[in-house]
Design a protein around this motif. Structure first.
Motif, PDB file in Angstrom:
ATOM      1  N   CYS A  83      -0.922  -0.876   9.703  1.00  0.00           N
ATOM      2  CA  CYS A  83      -0.923   0.608   9.974  1.00  0.00           C
ATOM      3  C   CYS A  83      -1.940   1.450   8.956  1.00  0.00           C
ATOM      4  CB  CYS A  83       0.443   1.426   9.905  1.00  0.00           C
ATOM      5  SG  CYS A  83       1.312   1.082   8.666  1.00  0.00           S
ATOM      6  N   GLN A  97      -9.313  15.717   1.950  1.00  0.00           N
ATOM      7  CA  GLN A  97      -9.422  17.266   1.694  1.00  0.00           C
ATOM      8  C   GLN A  97      -9.302  17.843   2.871  1.00  0.00           C
ATOM      9  OE1 GLN A  97     -13.678  17.490   0.670  1.00  0.00           O
ATOM     10  NE2 GLN A  97     -13.209  16.787  -1.464  1.00  0.00           N
ATOM     11  N   HIS A 100      -7.059  11.556  -1.725  1.00  0.00           N
ATOM     12  CA  HIS A 100      -8.114  12.396  -1.791  1.00  0.00           C
ATOM     13  C   HIS A 100      -8.638  13.338  -0.447  1.00  0.00           C
ATOM     14  CE1 HIS A 100      -9.437  10.504  -5.585  1.00  0.00           C
ATOM     15  NE2 HIS A 100      -8.616   9.594  -5.223  1.00  0.00           N
ATOM     16  N   CYS A 149       0.991  -3.895  -8.924  1.00  0.00           N
ATOM     17  CA  CYS A 149       1.149  -5.060  -8.503  1.00  0.00           C
ATOM     18  C   CYS A 149       0.243  -5.467  -7.431  1.00  0.00           C
ATOM     19  CB  CYS A 149       2.607  -4.789  -7.919  1.00  0.00           C
ATOM     20  SG  CYS A 149       3.380  -6.386  -7.436  1.00  0.00           S
ATOM     21  N   THR A 161     -17.523   7.546  -0.617  1.00  0.00           N
ATOM     22  CA  THR A 161     -16.455   8.637  -1.115  1.00  0.00           C
ATOM     23  C   THR A 161     -15.070   8.072  -1.427  1.00  0.00           C
ATOM     24  OG1 THR A 161     -15.430   8.712   1.219  1.00  0.00           O
ATOM     25  CG2 THR A 161     -17.282  10.268   0.831  1.00  0.00           C
ATOM     26  N   GLY A 209       1.445   3.711   4.643  1.00  0.00           N
ATOM     27  CA  GLY A 209       2.495   2.912   3.645  1.00  0.00           C
ATOM     28  C   GLY A 209       3.864   3.681   3.509  1.00  0.00           C
ATOM     29  N   HIS A 225     -17.754   6.079   4.307  1.00  0.00           N
ATOM     30  CA  HIS A 225     -16.549   6.943   3.962  1.00  0.00           C
ATOM     31  C   HIS A 225     -15.205   6.290   4.860  1.00  0.00           C
ATOM     32  CE1 HIS A 225     -14.161  10.671   3.906  1.00  0.00           C
ATOM     33  NE2 HIS A 225     -14.158  10.888   5.059  1.00  0.00           N
ATOM     34  N   LYS A 229      -1.390  -1.822  -5.756  1.00  0.00           N
ATOM     35  CA  LYS A 229      -2.115  -2.141  -6.750  1.00  0.00           C
ATOM     36  C   LYS A 229      -2.398  -1.378  -7.902  1.00  0.00           C
ATOM     37  CE  LYS A 229      -6.683  -2.178  -4.789  1.00  0.00           C
ATOM     38  NZ  LYS A 229      -7.781  -3.221  -4.409  1.00  0.00           N
ATOM     39  N   ALA A 230      -2.266   0.220  -7.749  1.00  0.00           N
ATOM     40  CA  ALA A 230      -2.495   0.970  -8.829  1.00  0.00           C
ATOM     41  C   ALA A 230      -1.075   2.016  -8.943  1.00  0.00           C
ATOM     42  CB  ALA A 230      -3.731   1.585  -8.497  1.00  0.00           C
ATOM     43  N   ALA A 267      -7.000   6.539  -0.912  1.00  0.00           N
ATOM     44  CA  ALA A 267      -7.586   7.514  -0.177  1.00  0.00           C
ATOM     45  C   ALA A 267      -6.960   8.648   0.327  1.00  0.00           C
ATOM     46  CB  ALA A 267      -8.165   6.645   1.029  1.00  0.00           C
ATOM     47  N   GLY A 322      -5.288   0.479   3.424  1.00  0.00           N
ATOM     48  CA  GLY A 322      -6.611   1.300   3.459  1.00  0.00           C
ATOM     49  C   GLY A 322      -7.957   0.485   3.722  1.00  0.00           C
ATOM     50  N   GLY A 359       0.744  -1.314   0.087  1.00  0.00           N
ATOM     51  CA  GLY A 359       0.075  -0.140   0.015  1.00  0.00           C
ATOM     52  C   GLY A 359       0.936   1.277   0.021  1.00  0.00           C
ATOM     53  N   SER A 360       0.369   2.323  -0.751  1.00  0.00           N
ATOM     54  CA  SER A 360       1.308   3.468  -0.886  1.00  0.00           C
ATOM     55  C   SER A 360       0.325   4.622  -0.514  1.00  0.00           C
ATOM     56  CB  SER A 360       1.820   3.546  -2.206  1.00  0.00           C
ATOM     57  OG  SER A 360       0.701   3.484  -3.316  1.00  0.00           O
TER      58      SER A 360
HETATM   59  C1  LIG Z   1     -12.580  11.524  -0.107  1.00  0.00           C
HETATM   60  C2  LIG Z   1     -11.977  11.339   1.148  1.00  0.00           C
HETATM   61  C3  LIG Z   1     -11.561  12.308   1.898  1.00  0.00           C
HETATM   62  C4  LIG Z   1     -10.840  12.358   3.129  1.00  0.00           C
HETATM   63  N1  LIG Z   1     -10.443  13.322   4.118  1.00  0.00           N
HETATM   64  C5  LIG Z   1      -9.842  13.068   5.132  1.00  0.00           C
HETATM   65  C6  LIG Z   1      -9.371  14.271   5.779  1.00  0.00           C
HETATM   66  O1  LIG Z   1      -9.556  15.520   5.557  1.00  0.00           O
HETATM   67  N2  LIG Z   1      -8.582  14.282   6.940  1.00  0.00           N
HETATM   68  C7  LIG Z   1      -8.342  12.768   7.572  1.00  0.00           C
HETATM   69  O2  LIG Z   1      -7.743  12.604   8.445  1.00  0.00           O
HETATM   70  N3  LIG Z   1      -8.848  11.776   6.685  1.00  0.00           N
HETATM   71  C8  LIG Z   1      -9.608  12.012   5.520  1.00  0.00           C
HETATM   72  N4  LIG Z   1     -10.125  10.780   4.968  1.00  0.00           N
HETATM   73  C9  LIG Z   1      -9.478   9.501   5.401  1.00  0.00           C
HETATM   74  C10 LIG Z   1      -8.151   9.086   5.007  1.00  0.00           C
HETATM   75  O3  LIG Z   1      -7.643   9.768   3.901  1.00  0.00           O
HETATM   76  C11 LIG Z   1      -7.873   7.691   4.937  1.00  0.00           C
HETATM   77  O4  LIG Z   1      -8.161   7.103   6.077  1.00  0.00           O
HETATM   78  C12 LIG Z   1      -6.224   7.665   4.958  1.00  0.00           C
HETATM   79  O5  LIG Z   1      -5.714   8.382   3.949  1.00  0.00           O
HETATM   80  C13 LIG Z   1      -5.954   5.923   4.733  1.00  0.00           C
HETATM   81  O6  LIG Z   1      -4.629   6.095   4.720  1.00  0.00           O
HETATM   82  P1  LIG Z   1      -3.848   4.618   4.330  1.00  0.00           P
HETATM   83  O7  LIG Z   1      -2.540   4.803   4.202  1.00  0.00           O
HETATM   84  O8  LIG Z   1      -4.368   3.809   5.491  1.00  0.00           O
HETATM   85  O9  LIG Z   1      -4.610   3.916   2.958  1.00  0.00           O
HETATM   86  P2  LIG Z   1      -5.027   4.465   1.550  1.00  0.00           P
HETATM   87  O10 LIG Z   1      -4.556   5.907   1.567  1.00  0.00           O
HETATM   88  O11 LIG Z   1      -6.316   4.234   1.255  1.00  0.00           O
HETATM   89  O12 LIG Z   1      -3.995   3.655   0.594  1.00  0.00           O
HETATM   90  C14 LIG Z   1      -4.264   2.236   0.585  1.00  0.00           C
HETATM   91  C15 LIG Z   1      -3.229   1.730  -0.440  1.00  0.00           C
HETATM   92  O13 LIG Z   1      -3.099   0.211  -0.711  1.00  0.00           O
HETATM   93  C16 LIG Z   1      -3.165  -0.035  -1.942  1.00  0.00           C
HETATM   94  N5  LIG Z   1      -3.733  -1.469  -1.849  1.00  0.00           N
HETATM   95  C17 LIG Z   1      -4.783  -1.640  -1.281  1.00  0.00           C
HETATM   96  N6  LIG Z   1      -4.972  -3.169  -1.820  1.00  0.00           N
HETATM   97  C18 LIG Z   1      -3.755  -3.458  -2.164  1.00  0.00           C
HETATM   98  C19 LIG Z   1      -3.539  -4.593  -2.739  1.00  0.00           C
HETATM   99  N7  LIG Z   1      -4.212  -5.609  -2.655  1.00  0.00           N
HETATM  100  N8  LIG Z   1      -2.134  -4.945  -3.270  1.00  0.00           N
HETATM  101  C20 LIG Z   1      -1.378  -3.652  -3.460  1.00  0.00           C
HETATM  102  N9  LIG Z   1      -1.762  -2.574  -3.048  1.00  0.00           N
HETATM  103  C21 LIG Z   1      -3.076  -2.559  -2.346  1.00  0.00           C
HETATM  104  C22 LIG Z   1      -3.934   1.122  -2.548  1.00  0.00           C
HETATM  105  O14 LIG Z   1      -3.611   1.040  -4.024  1.00  0.00           O
HETATM  106  C23 LIG Z   1      -3.240   2.180  -1.748  1.00  0.00           C
HETATM  107  O15 LIG Z   1      -2.073   2.681  -2.264  1.00  0.00           O
HETATM  108  C24 LIG Z   1     -10.657  10.895   3.666  1.00  0.00           C
HETATM  109  C25 LIG Z   1     -10.955   9.846   2.851  1.00  0.00           C
HETATM  110  C26 LIG Z   1     -11.467  10.189   1.780  1.00  0.00           C
HETATM  111  C27 LIG Z   1     -11.936   8.979   0.779  1.00  0.00           C
END
Ligand SMILES: Cc1cc2nc3c(=O)[nH]c(=O)nc-3n(C[C@H](O)[C@H](O)[C@H](O)COP(=O)(O)OP(=O)(O)OC[C@H]3O[C@@H](n4cnc5c(N)ncnc54)[C@H](O)[C@@H]3O)c2cc1C
Length: 549
Positions: A376, A65, A63, A171, A218, A35, A354, A53-54, A60, A208, A30-31
């Motif tokens: 994490c 805001q 995105h 991947c 969202t 990550g 969300h 994977k993308a 998320a 994520g 995950g990135s």
């Molecule tokens: C529209 C929107 C607005 C938001 N606004 C806020 C905000 O203002 N403040 C706040 O604190 N939070 C906000 N959130 C929530 C916050 O963005 C997320 O909870 C947080 O960014 C999650 O981070 P993460 O690194 O855990 O996962 P993510 O940022 O979701 O990253 C997950 C990564 O895992 C990869 N992945 C998934 N499955 C696989 C697989 N099988 N193989 C390889 N890679 C994989 C994905 O491609 C992605 O790169 C918002 C969420 C959204 C959707």
């Protein structure tokens, strides 16, 4: 209970002697914010492979805001931030973790600034926004409403420049590889090279959330719960999966995706209006539009039901001319694309899925119950959010636990030797002769049923019906071997949808984001966690007391 979901250990067949192997110190899956930060920290102690994977920039995080919550203004304190976080968590938070996370916020922000992040400020002072559930202005943001993009820009640039970090984009991680009770890496499908096996001392899950399980969400397309399903199959504990947060205000236009209208818009003073143009939030909560998300989402859902309407309205027409477009440029552009002029028109909104509050259970060092596996960010349940997430606390959680996971991985890389030969792990399942269902059709139906029955409001009948439907689909989909990501995602989504519906069915009370129409009150006896684990024939549901680390 579903036999097929519980009995499946790996989604794909593999024989080590037929595949390419790669050995490293740490694998990060995950990135997003969690990550990328974990990768940077882990690289302090060894080599890191990031599998995503993308495109690496898709998450998320990109995105997000509104911003990042950090009590850095002179009128605020970490203690107040902790108090607000605990209040919203409705008794399920781990108080020690909450206090640690909010105390680290300021350091996280300073670090991002040192690395080049530009947060909005005026006269050299950071500009603090306000969001629902916060008792002070403490939301740090970038370019008005593009905080996530700024965080990704800074972290990704650093990751790409780092000599010890490699990124494999496009991947898909299919499953975690386990050997002798330890997680040893992942079997992945690379868009260019096909199946490959990656081995490491430590694997960090940072995949994520699960928004795409719901028709109304969202979340970006990558949020399909793969990491949760992989961890579940490998034997990890999933905690409080019934806790799915619905964002109250997503743009509702039939046929368009459910774009988020940030909470910060209400923080700036926007009103919610019913279809007759009357403000209604004060009838539900004295904090009106600034009540926590679950309260606002339920109020909007109740008004929609009362008026038999598909949406309510958000009103910013009373903002000073030009203010909305300056403060929220991304949202203003989005509205303009649909010919909505916020100075003249009302904005149609409704709640959508969300954020996953529950997740893979981790301790204060991001360790899961499986040796070799850390988690994490949104995929994990660290105890910081309890039964509900306070706005802008999730980027913060990703920063804090990404760092902790990476640090531990770095220590292990230095302490433990690297795996040099692939352990004897293989999986060969015969193809099932049973009828094949249309994957796209099942996916659409799954997302509809989850939005309808496991959304803002739940009840025993609807949950039972949902579990039966998922188990029916699972009988024809979980027994198959597929060879492409969309099908694996569907198998993962069925697994996690069953987990969410089962946990929601088990929790016979209302608390935080989980609202049962048949049990509308909070029951003190339910101040417990719901824990899911895989067992041979299905999902085992247990409960455990709330503790402070
Ligand atoms: C529209 C929107 C607005 C938001 N606004 C806020 C905000 O203002 N403040 C706040 O604190 N939070 C906000 N959130 C929530 C916050 O963005 C997320 O909870 C947080 O960014 C999650 O981070 P993460 O690194 O855990 O996962 P993510 O940022 O979701 O990253 C997950 C990564 O895992 C990869 N992945 C998934 N499955 C696989 C697989 N099988 N193989 C390889 N890679 C994989 C994905 O491609 C992605 O790169 C918002 C969420 C959204 C959707």
């Amino acid at each position: 209970m579903s036999i097929t979901i519980g009995s499946r250990r790996y989604l794909t067949n593999f024989e080590p002697h037929r595949l390419v192997h790669l050995f490293t110190d740490t694998i990060v899956i995950g990135s997003g914010v969690a990550g990328l930060l974990a990768a940077l920290e882990a690289a302090e102690g060894g080599e890191v492979l990031v599998v995503t994977k993308a495109a690496a920039s898709e998450s998320a995080t990109a995105h997000a805001q509104g911003g990042i919550a950090a009590a850095m203004s002179s009128a605020d304190s970490a203690a107040e931030h902790a108090r607000d976080t605990l209040a919203v968590g409705c008794g399920l938070s781990d108080e020690t973790i909450v206090r640690q996370v909010v105390a680290e916020a300021s350091q996280c922000i300073q670090r991002l600034r040192e690395w080049g992040a530009c947060f909005d400020s005026s006269g050299g002072e950071l500009d603090f926004g306000r969001e629902g559930g916060h008792s002070a202005n403490r939301i740090i943001h970038a370019q008005g409403d593009a905080t996530g993009q700024e965080v990704v820009r800074v972290l990704l640039e650093r990751v790409r420049r780092h000599p010890r970090i490699r990124i494999f984009e496009h991947c898909f991680s299919i499953d975690l590889l386990t050997h002798e009770g330890q997680v040893r890496g992942t079997i992945a499908f690379h868009a260019k090279y096909g199946h490959q096996m990656y081995w490491a001392t430590t694997t960090i899950l940072a995949t994520g959330g699960v928004g795409r399980l719901f028709r109304e969400t969202t979340n970006p397309p990558v949020a399909t719960g793969d990491g949760l399903a992989m961890a579940f199959r490998a034997g990890a504990v999933l905690r409080d999966m019934e806790m799915v947060q619905f964002h109250p205000t997503t743009l509702y236009l039939a046929g368009a995706s459910r774009a988020l209208i940030s909470e910060a818009v209400r923080g700036e003073g926007a009103y919610l209006l019913d279809r007759a143009g009357q403000r209604f939030m004060l009838r539900y909560d004295e904090r009106a539009e600034l009540a926590p998300r679950d309260v606002v989402s339920r109020a909007i859902a109740a008004e929609m039901k009362r008026e038999e309407a598909a949406w309510m309205h958000l009103d910013v027409r009373h903002f000073p001319p030009g203010h909305f477009a300056t403060r929220f440029p991304t949202i203003a552009r989005l509205l303009a694309d649909f010919d909505i002029n916020s100075e003249r028109d009302l904005i149609p909104v409704r709640p959508s899925a969300h954020y996953l509050v529950g997740g893979v259970l981790i301790d204060a060092n991001a360790q899961t119950n499986l040796p070799g596996l850390l988690a994490c960010g949104e995929v994990a349940n660290s105890g910081v959010h309890g039964a509900n997430r306070l706005a802008s606390n999730s980027l913060l959680e990703g920063l804090v636990f990404g760092r902790r996971a990476g640090r531990l991985a770095a220590q292990r890389a230095q302490r433990n030797g690297r795996i040099e030969h692939p352990p004897a792990v293989s999986h060969l399942l015969p193809q099932s002769p049973r009828t094949q269902l249309d994957i796209a059709d099942v996916l659409n139906s799954l997302r509809s049923v989850m939005s309808r029955n496991v959304g803002v409001e739940r009840s025993a009948d609807r949950l039972r019906e949902t579990i039966e439907i998922i188990e029916f689909w699972a009988r024809y989909i979980m027994d198959k071997l597929f060879d492409e990501p969309t099908a694996w995602e569907t198998q993962n989504m069925l697994t996690i949808a069953l987990g969410i519906a089962s946990a929601a069915s088990a929790r016979t009370e209302s608390r935080g984001v989980h609202f049962r129409t048949d049990f509308p009150n909070t029951d003190p006896a339910w101040r417990r966690h719901v824990d899911l684990t895989r067992y041979e024939d299905g999902i085992q549901i247990g409960t455990s007391p709330v503790v402070s680390s």
